[in-house]
Design an enzyme around this catalytic site. Structure first.
Site, mmCIF file in Angstrom:
data_model
loop_
_atom_site.group_PDB
_atom_site.id
_atom_site.type_symbol
_atom_site.label_atom_id
_atom_site.label_comp_id
_atom_site.label_asym_id
_atom_site.label_seq_id
_atom_site.Cartn_x
_atom_site.Cartn_y
_atom_site.Cartn_z
ATOM 1 N N CYS A 2 -12.047 -0.181 -15.083
ATOM 2 C CA CYS A 2 -12.934 0.447 -14.116
ATOM 3 C C CYS A 2 -13.685 1.573 -14.790
ATOM 4 O O CYS A 2 -13.470 1.870 -15.968
ATOM 5 C CB CYS A 2 -12.139 0.991 -12.925
ATOM 6 S SG CYS A 2 -11.202 -0.263 -12.025
ATOM 7 N N LEU A 50 -13.691 -2.738 -10.945
ATOM 8 C CA LEU A 50 -13.531 -4.143 -11.277
ATOM 9 C C LEU A 50 -12.217 -4.568 -10.649
ATOM 10 O O LEU A 50 -11.145 -4.113 -11.051
ATOM 11 C CB LEU A 50 -13.486 -4.365 -12.789
ATOM 12 C CG LEU A 50 -13.266 -5.811 -13.246
ATOM 13 C CD1 LEU A 50 -14.466 -6.675 -12.868
ATOM 14 C CD2 LEU A 50 -13.007 -5.888 -14.737
ATOM 15 N N ASN A 75 -8.168 4.511 -14.628
ATOM 16 C CA ASN A 75 -8.680 3.289 -15.226
ATOM 17 C C ASN A 75 -7.571 2.731 -16.102
ATOM 18 O O ASN A 75 -7.103 3.403 -17.020
ATOM 19 C CB ASN A 75 -9.923 3.595 -16.068
ATOM 20 C CG ASN A 75 -10.366 2.398 -16.905
ATOM 21 O OD1 ASN A 75 -10.123 1.258 -16.551
ATOM 22 N ND2 ASN A 75 -11.006 2.675 -18.027
ATOM 23 N N GLY A 76 -7.102 1.524 -15.797
ATOM 24 C CA GLY A 76 -6.059 0.952 -16.631
ATOM 25 C C GLY A 76 -5.151 0.024 -15.863
ATOM 26 O O GLY A 76 -5.436 -0.376 -14.731
ATOM 27 N N THR A 337 -19.493 0.410 -39.706
ATOM 28 C CA THR A 337 -18.686 -0.803 -39.571
ATOM 29 C C THR A 337 -18.482 -1.186 -38.118
ATOM 30 O O THR A 337 -18.488 -2.370 -37.762
ATOM 31 C CB THR A 337 -17.325 -0.602 -40.264
ATOM 32 O OG1 THR A 337 -17.547 -0.204 -41.621
ATOM 33 C CG2 THR A 337 -16.513 -1.877 -40.244
ATOM 34 N N ARG A 340 -21.631 -2.960 -36.780
ATOM 35 C CA ARG A 340 -21.793 -4.303 -37.354
ATOM 36 C C ARG A 340 -20.791 -5.292 -36.747
ATOM 37 O O ARG A 340 -21.131 -6.427 -36.426
ATOM 38 C CB ARG A 340 -21.626 -4.232 -38.875
ATOM 39 C CG ARG A 340 -21.991 -5.517 -39.586
ATOM 40 C CD ARG A 340 -22.015 -5.329 -41.101
ATOM 41 N NE ARG A 340 -20.699 -5.043 -41.644
ATOM 42 C CZ ARG A 340 -20.378 -3.908 -42.276
ATOM 43 N NH1 ARG A 340 -21.273 -2.952 -42.425
ATOM 44 N NH2 ARG A 340 -19.164 -3.731 -42.758
#
Length: 535
Positions: A2, A50, A75-76, A337, A340
């Site tokens: 969320c 969500l 959130n979790g 990194t 990419r």
């Protein structure tokens, strides 16, 4: 997964400030809510949902009749909420796993609360009776949390930095937005004015220590000792348990599959457990790469072996390059990194959201850091120094791989689950003698591979497939993804400097109006390429 957002002590109109919270709407596409705090007109919570667990009563901030003075925005996922409910006799008002945070806090305070949670989380807990605000984040920072705190006590908290950067406040200085440290909780006093003052920042769990919540774990006590067969058996038991507890969901489960060891193990164990508990839909696995890339070929072998419903996302260099700006915006980092490696994960997450109904997505993040999977571990001067490097990487995961995995999936409203970062699994693996964990016979992650060698979960060539960077594995064999990006960037930099030089010459020749317009164009090009030139 969320999006959470909260303000305390705002000097500006909250209806204006709430616009900032809409910048993280992608994290919770199912519903949103803003709610002012009773008695504190300049404090409020924002929440983007969500719906994964308890789709009827899962809106936040969570408040229950038993504790009317507590407000929770989190959130979790708390995987042991049912075990905690049973052990302590908690009477839940909802089916939401996070409700256990309120009951734990009421029972034993914030220290016990944070320490007893087996899961991934970032939360804001408000106690209006005692005028306290608490912030906390899980051990590895799998769930993100950012905060801004001004000298005069204005506090802003959000799942992503973008929800805090344009907040209005009376101070003339732009306050600094910082990530909240994983494995910590913070206590703040709430003043009658709604402003706050930080009291203490406490580290509640170290990844090397066995977590307190082991006391109510579903796994039996493991055999002790470091003989190889015992260790291998314990690794299998704990990893399987890490996957099993993460099956908690009311939405469809899927799995990213690169064909490397880590994601392949996750997918194989996941499908095995889904069959055992009779989940009545096939596991969808997702691979991404350019045409005939090594990852696509390897993932096909794994999917055929385990029997998943396999999806392939094939992209070309142009599609990857076009996604760069969106990826940088989502990541909130210029780390070379990370950017990419994020492009492939961002594109496959976009596909999952648009083309399938999978929402809860398993992935293999954390294994390389934990099990010494990077190629340079072969050159470690000693097992002890390799172990130290592994621990350093785990400590910094929230800035790199975990950040990548969260943002690229959350950008498309998906929830990520990472069993390799299970608290009990990682603490056990790190407790093993250093010489057991190092690469052997020229092969990294040797102990992990050995542990699953006789299980037939994976084809042998996949179980012993050498490490390949995600951004390399998705590219075609003809040209690496790194080279494709570098060539594009070189062109853009040359283009930018040509225009800068050209309009500088116009200025010196007295063509001022044209030069001024040219500078505007050059600045625009520069801004567009700011994120690209650092890759």
């Amino acid at each position: 997964m969320c999006g959470i957002w909260a303000l305390f002590g705002s000097d500006e109109c909250l209806s204006v400030q709430c616009l900032s919270a809409m910048k993280i709407a992608h994290r919770g596409p199912d519903a949103f809510r803003f709610e002012n705090v009773n008695g504190f007109t300049n404090c409020c919570f924002g929440f983007h949902r969500l719906a994964v667990v308890d789709q009827l009563y899962g809106m936040q901030p969570i408040r229950v009749k038993k504790f009317p003075y507590l407000w929770l925005c989190y959130n979790g996922e708390i995987y042991n909420f049912k075990q905690l409910q049973k052990q302590f006799g908690f009477e839940f008002q909802t089916l939401v796993d996070g409700e256990v945070i309120l009951h734990l806090y009421n029972r034993g305070g914030i220290e016990q609360t944070a320490s007893m949670l087996d899961g991934v989380f970032a939360f804001i807990l408000l106690d209006t009776a005692n005028r306290k605000v608490f912030l906390a984040r899980d051990t590895y920072g799998v769930r993100p949390l950012f905060k801004v705190l001004t000298d005069d006590g204005f506090l802003g908290v959000c799942s992503e930095a973008k929800g805090l950067i344009n907040l209005k406040h009376s101070t003339s200085l732009c306050p600094k937005v910082e990530p909240f440290l994983p494995g910590h909780y913070e206590v703040l006093d709430l003043k009658p004015s709604g402003k706050v003052a930080s009291v203490e920042l406490v580290k509640f769990h170290s990844y090397k220590d066995e977590p307190l919540h082991v006391a109510c774990d579903t796994v039996e006590t493991l055999p002790s000792g470091f003989d190889l067969e015992t260790v291998k058996s314990n690794i299998r038991i704990l990893f399987e348990n890490a996957v099993r507890k993460r099956l908690m969901a009311h939405r469809r489960i899927g799995c990213l599959l690169s064909g490397g060891l880590d994601s392949s193990l996750v997918a194989a164990v996941l499908l095995k457990l889904m069959k055992e508990i009779n989940i009545n839909y096939p596991l969808q696995t997702f691979a991404i790469g350019m045409e005939n890339s090594p990852d696509l070929l390897a993932a096909r072998k794994v999917a055929a072996h385990i029997g998943s419903e396999h999806h392939e996302v094939i992209f070309n260099s142009e599609e990857g390059i076009q996604a760069i700006e969106e990826v940088i915006f989502s990541l909130e980092t210029y780390d070379i990194t990370t950017i990419r490696a994020s492009i492939g994960m961002y594109l496959v997450s976009k596909y999952i959201r648009k083309k399938t109904d999978s929402v809860v997505i398993f992935s293999g993040e954390g294994s390389d850091e934990l099990t010494q999977g990077y190629i340079y571990f072969h050159k470690a001067p000693s097992p002890e120094e390799a172990a130290e490097e592994s621990e350093r990487l785990l400590k910094e995961l929230y800035l790199f791989d975990v950040l990548r995995a969260d943002r690229t999936t959350a950008a498309h409203g998906l929830e990520l689950r990472v069993p390799f970062l299970d608290h009990r699994f990682t603490s056990y693996y790190l407790s093993l003698p250093a010489e057991l964990r190092i690469p052997k016979n020229g092969i990294e992650k040797y102990l992990l591979r050995q542990s699953f060698e006789d299980t037939n979960l994976l084809p042998k060539e996949i179980l012993w497939r050498p490490k390949e960077a995600f951004s390399d594995g998705i590219a075609s064999v003809k040209k690496s993804w790194f080279s494709i990006l570098q060539d594009y960037i070189d062109q853009q930099v040359q283009y930018h400097f040509f225009f800068s030089f050209f309009f500088s010459c116009l200025s010196h020749l007295g063509v001022l109006d044209m030069a001024a317009k040219g500078r505007q164009l050059t600045c625009l090009v520069g801004r567009i390429n700011l994120g690209i030139t650092v890759i």
